[in-house]
Design a protein around this motif. Sequence first.
Motif, short mmCIF file in Angstrom:
data_model
loop_
_atom_site.label_atom_id
_atom_site.label_comp_id
_atom_site.label_asym_id
_atom_site.label_seq_id
_atom_site.Cartn_x
_atom_site.Cartn_y
_atom_site.Cartn_z
N PRO A 103 23.86 -63.20 12.83
CA PRO A 103 22.82 -62.16 12.17
C PRO A 103 21.43 -62.59 12.72
O PRO A 103 20.78 -63.29 11.84
N VAL A 104 21.24 -62.20 13.88
CA VAL A 104 19.83 -62.45 14.56
C VAL A 104 19.22 -61.08 14.51
O VAL A 104 19.33 -60.37 15.49
N ASN A 105 18.04 -61.07 13.62
CA ASN A 105 17.09 -60.00 13.79
C ASN A 105 15.70 -60.28 13.79
O ASN A 105 14.82 -59.21 13.70
N SER A 106 15.48 -61.49 13.82
CA SER A 106 14.03 -61.92 13.95
C SER A 106 13.97 -63.11 14.75
O SER A 106 14.92 -64.02 15.09
N LEU A 107 12.55 -63.45 15.07
CA LEU A 107 12.27 -64.92 15.66
C LEU A 107 12.79 -65.95 14.89
O LEU A 107 13.41 -66.92 15.62
N PRO A 108 12.47 -66.14 13.79
CA PRO A 108 12.96 -67.18 12.76
C PRO A 108 14.43 -67.34 13.02
O PRO A 108 14.96 -68.37 13.25
N GLU A 109 15.15 -66.26 12.95
CA GLU A 109 16.76 -66.37 12.95
C GLU A 109 17.22 -66.76 14.35
O GLU A 109 18.05 -67.53 14.30
N LEU A 110 16.39 -66.41 15.42
CA LEU A 110 16.98 -66.68 16.87
C LEU A 110 16.57 -68.27 16.94
O LEU A 110 17.26 -68.92 17.49
N GLN A 111 15.27 -68.79 16.45
CA GLN A 111 15.00 -70.28 16.58
C GLN A 111 16.03 -70.99 15.86
O GLN A 111 16.65 -71.99 16.34
N ASN A 112 16.51 -70.63 14.56
CA ASN A 112 17.71 -71.19 13.84
C ASN A 112 18.96 -71.30 14.59
O ASN A 112 19.57 -72.25 14.68
N ALA A 113 19.26 -70.16 15.36
CA ALA A 113 20.41 -70.13 16.17
C ALA A 113 20.49 -70.93 17.24
O ALA A 113 21.50 -71.79 17.61
N LEU A 114 19.21 -70.97 17.95
CA LEU A 114 18.95 -71.85 19.10
C LEU A 114 18.94 -73.33 18.51
O LEU A 114 19.53 -74.28 19.58
N ASP A 115 18.82 -73.68 17.51
CA ASP A 115 18.68 -75.04 16.95
C ASP A 115 20.20 -75.63 16.95
O ASP A 115 20.57 -76.74 17.07
N THR A 116 21.15 -74.58 16.37
CA THR A 116 22.51 -74.85 16.19
C THR A 116 23.36 -74.79 17.65
O THR A 116 24.23 -75.94 17.76
N ASN A 117 22.96 -74.02 18.49
CA ASN A 117 23.52 -73.88 19.53
C ASN A 117 22.77 -73.40 20.71
O ASN A 117 22.29 -72.10 20.66
N GLU A 118 22.68 -74.18 21.81
CA GLU A 118 21.70 -73.91 22.77
C GLU A 118 22.41 -72.66 23.77
O GLU A 118 21.72 -71.92 24.54
#
Length: 321
Positions: free
Chosen positions: A251-266
């Motif tokens: 559920p990535v629809n914004s920059l903060p959500e993308l940042q959170n996803a990248l923190d979990t899995n590069e």
Amino acid sequence: MKLRTAWTTACFICIGSLLFLPVQSSAGDNSDRTSLVQRSGQSAADSPQTAAAKPVPDLRSESTLTATVDKWRAALAHEAGFEGWQSASWNSYPLGPGTHGWVVILTDHGEDVGYMIVHATENGTFRLTEYGTGKHPLFSLTTLYRSLVQHELIPTTISYSDFAANETIAKERLYTDALTSVWKIKLQDQTYYLDAKSGEVLPLKEDPTPKLTDTEDTLPETDLAGEAITTLHPAFDPYDRMPWIVGAPLPVNSLPELQNALDTNENLTYVTELYDGQVTLPLAILGYQSWQEGSPYLILDHEGPRYVRLSAALGMGHVYE
């Protein structure tokens, strides 16, 4: 990067990517007489067909585009990976009828170092729709030539310089929206469409239609002011793991959500379905670049880093772990 056509989905067979030799200087692009060429200090105009397609924005003066591109080039040259832009020169070419857009190809000491996709806004300013670095810029005439030779669509006896200057081979650049960028080539009575980044032949029979419904003209101008915040991870092969075939997107629809996803899995993969589902394009997500003023960009690995406006990319595709 490989493009996967819809008819191969069931058996997970992908279209093989074309194998190109390292791209040499694209200085030969200057002899593409089918295009309007702009060098540093000069301006380009839309073709008569483009001008007739819709009202032309007030660009104030012919030097405005040149000044804007040079300003962006200087700002980006301070970022990691853009060092070759500091002293780079550039040429621009129009992007299809009615788009009021240009591709700007930058070269430094005879070598391609990147590109920009520029569009005019309604108030006469300009927007940086997309940009990228490396020796494989979007709409590289060198990549197009090698692909046509490899697919035996033109004979090997035609040199690159002759191909670039050959007006009987119609070469049109079409950029309808983010990631929908193709070469439209007419050879005698046949029309071919090739991916503008990789040079792969596409299964298209007519010009692609925009996937995004929002008009790009209404978006604000780009101001690369202040410092850029950039997160950049190593590239990887999205075909090593293919959760995008059977898995659910994040559920990535914004920059903060993308940042959170990248923190979990590069190792996140971006996937978009293009041309009415005829092509599936999976790309490794390298990270993002966010400017103090303006929209953030998603960095994708597609024959080199490709910086696409995040909102446009998320509007056209999904992110997978």
